[in-house]
Design a protein around this motif. Structure first.
Motif, PDB file in Angstrom:
ATOM      1  N   THR A 136      -1.721  10.426  -0.228  1.00  0.00           N
ATOM      2  CA  THR A 136      -2.017   9.511   0.865  1.00  0.00           C
ATOM      3  C   THR A 136      -0.979   8.404   0.839  1.00  0.00           C
ATOM      4  N   ILE A 137      -0.394   8.128   1.987  1.00  0.00           N
ATOM      5  CA  ILE A 137       0.616   7.075   2.090  1.00  0.00           C
ATOM      6  C   ILE A 137       0.046   5.957   2.948  1.00  0.00           C
ATOM      7  N   GLN A 138       0.073   4.738   2.407  1.00  0.00           N
ATOM      8  CA  GLN A 138      -0.352   3.561   3.141  1.00  0.00           C
ATOM      9  C   GLN A 138       0.841   2.651   3.348  1.00  0.00           C
ATOM     10  N   ALA A 139       0.848   1.975   4.487  1.00  0.00           N
ATOM     11  CA  ALA A 139       1.927   1.046   4.799  1.00  0.00           C
ATOM     12  C   ALA A 139       1.346  -0.179   5.477  1.00  0.00           C
ATOM     13  N   TYR A 140       1.911  -1.331   5.168  1.00  0.00           N
ATOM     14  CA  TYR A 140       1.457  -2.580   5.767  1.00  0.00           C
ATOM     15  C   TYR A 140       2.398  -2.981   6.889  1.00  0.00           C
ATOM     16  N   THR A 141       1.829  -3.287   8.025  1.00  0.00           N
ATOM     17  CA  THR A 141       2.590  -3.802   9.150  1.00  0.00           C
ATOM     18  C   THR A 141       1.650  -4.587  10.042  1.00  0.00           C
ATOM     19  N   ASN A 142       2.198  -5.555  10.755  1.00  0.00           N
ATOM     20  CA  ASN A 142       1.402  -6.293  11.728  1.00  0.00           C
ATOM     21  C   ASN A 142       1.710  -5.830  13.147  1.00  0.00           C
ATOM     22  N   ALA A 143       2.482  -4.770  13.275  1.00  0.00           N
ATOM     23  CA  ALA A 143       2.758  -4.182  14.586  1.00  0.00           C
ATOM     24  C   ALA A 143       1.579  -3.293  14.982  1.00  0.00           C
ATOM     25  N   GLN A 180       3.157   3.097  -1.313  1.00  0.00           N
ATOM     26  CA  GLN A 180       3.315   4.107  -2.349  1.00  0.00           C
ATOM     27  C   GLN A 180       4.785   4.450  -2.589  1.00  0.00           C
ATOM     28  N   GLY A 181       5.070   4.858  -3.825  1.00  0.00           N
ATOM     29  CA  GLY A 181       6.389   5.368  -4.155  1.00  0.00           C
ATOM     30  C   GLY A 181       6.504   6.826  -3.738  1.00  0.00           C
ATOM     31  N   TRP A 182       7.707   7.361  -3.781  1.00  0.00           N
ATOM     32  CA  TRP A 182       7.950   8.743  -3.335  1.00  0.00           C
ATOM     33  C   TRP A 182       8.681   9.489  -4.432  1.00  0.00           C
ATOM     34  N   GLU A 183       8.044   9.585  -5.590  1.00  0.00           N
ATOM     35  CA  GLU A 183       8.613  10.326  -6.710  1.00  0.00           C
ATOM     36  C   GLU A 183       7.787  11.586  -6.934  1.00  0.00           C
ATOM     37  N   VAL A 184       8.366  12.520  -7.670  1.00  0.00           N
ATOM     38  CA  VAL A 184       7.659  13.750  -8.007  1.00  0.00           C
ATOM     39  C   VAL A 184       6.463  13.385  -8.872  1.00  0.00           C
ATOM     40  N   ASP A 185       5.292  13.910  -8.515  1.00  0.00           N
ATOM     41  CA  ASP A 185       4.074  13.712  -9.296  1.00  0.00           C
ATOM     42  C   ASP A 185       3.581  15.110  -9.681  1.00  0.00           C
ATOM     43  N   VAL A 186       3.812  15.508 -10.920  1.00  0.00           N
ATOM     44  CA  VAL A 186       3.487  16.854 -11.373  1.00  0.00           C
ATOM     45  C   VAL A 186       1.996  17.118 -11.158  1.00  0.00           C
ATOM     46  N   GLY A 187       1.711  18.229 -10.504  1.00  0.00           N
ATOM     47  CA  GLY A 187       0.336  18.620 -10.261  1.00  0.00           C
ATOM     48  C   GLY A 187      -0.236  18.124  -8.946  1.00  0.00           C
ATOM     49  N   ALA A 231       2.159  -5.327  -3.840  1.00  0.00           N
ATOM     50  CA  ALA A 231       1.847  -4.755  -2.528  1.00  0.00           C
ATOM     51  C   ALA A 231       0.973  -5.686  -1.689  1.00  0.00           C
ATOM     52  N   ALA A 232       0.002  -6.330  -2.295  1.00  0.00           N
ATOM     53  CA  ALA A 232      -0.910  -7.195  -1.538  1.00  0.00           C
ATOM     54  C   ALA A 232      -0.181  -8.337  -0.845  1.00  0.00           C
ATOM     55  N   SER A 233       0.886  -8.824  -1.441  1.00  0.00           N
ATOM     56  CA  SER A 233       1.602  -9.938  -0.821  1.00  0.00           C
ATOM     57  C   SER A 233       2.208  -9.533   0.527  1.00  0.00           C
ATOM     58  N   TYR A 234       2.598  -8.283   0.663  1.00  0.00           N
ATOM     59  CA  TYR A 234       3.130  -7.817   1.949  1.00  0.00           C
ATOM     60  C   TYR A 234       2.026  -7.731   2.997  1.00  0.00           C
ATOM     61  N   TRP A 235       0.827  -7.366   2.592  1.00  0.00           N
ATOM     62  CA  TRP A 235      -0.295  -7.335   3.530  1.00  0.00           C
ATOM     63  C   TRP A 235      -0.609  -8.748   4.018  1.00  0.00           C
TER      64      TRP A 235
END
Length: 136
Positions: free
Chosen positions: A80-87, A68-75, A23-27
């Protein structure tokens, strides 16, 4: 590294041992692309990489990457969703429902808190300051 011998490598860095981007490489890449296109470079240095991603905006100097991934997380129903963009702005979608646009500060990232999980996909659109979609 948190592991002891015989572990002879590190789990830190922007790339894993096989050379795949973490993930850090995309930032790093998103801000490098932004600043690379604003600086005076020698004429033999390309202003843009040959290919950023597949899609209609692949030659643009913008990048978008959902961390972040978007899979079922029991419980856990929310996350929180973070996304990297330079826009300057980004908008997150869960399925076809928009969770709104957020402003992205310099060297920052987009973040949406308390996102309710629902089956389907999450996508993001990045916008220029004039409101044009520059990356998806």
């Amino acid at each position: 590294t948190p592991y002891k011998w015989p572990m002879v490598s590190s789990s830190f860095g922007a790339f894993d041992l096989a050379g795949f981007a973490k993930a850090a490489s995309y930032w790093y890449r998103s801000w490098w692309l932004l600043h690379m296109n604003k600086t005076l470079l020698p004429s033999d240095v390309p202003r843009r990489p040959a290919q950023l991603a597949d899609g209609p905006h692949s030659q643009a100097p913008y990048l978008s990457h959902i961390v972040q991934g978007w899979e079922v997380d029991v419980g856990k129903d929310t996350r929180t969703i973070q996304a990297y963009t330079n826009a300057p702005k980004a908008e997150l979608f869960v399925g076809n429902e928009s969770l709104g646009q957020v402003n992205v500060t310099a060297l920052g990232w987009a973040q949406w808190n308390n996102v309710q999980f629902s089956p389907g996909a999450i996508t993001m659109k990045a916008f220029s300051s004039s409101g044009v979609v520059v990356a998806e």
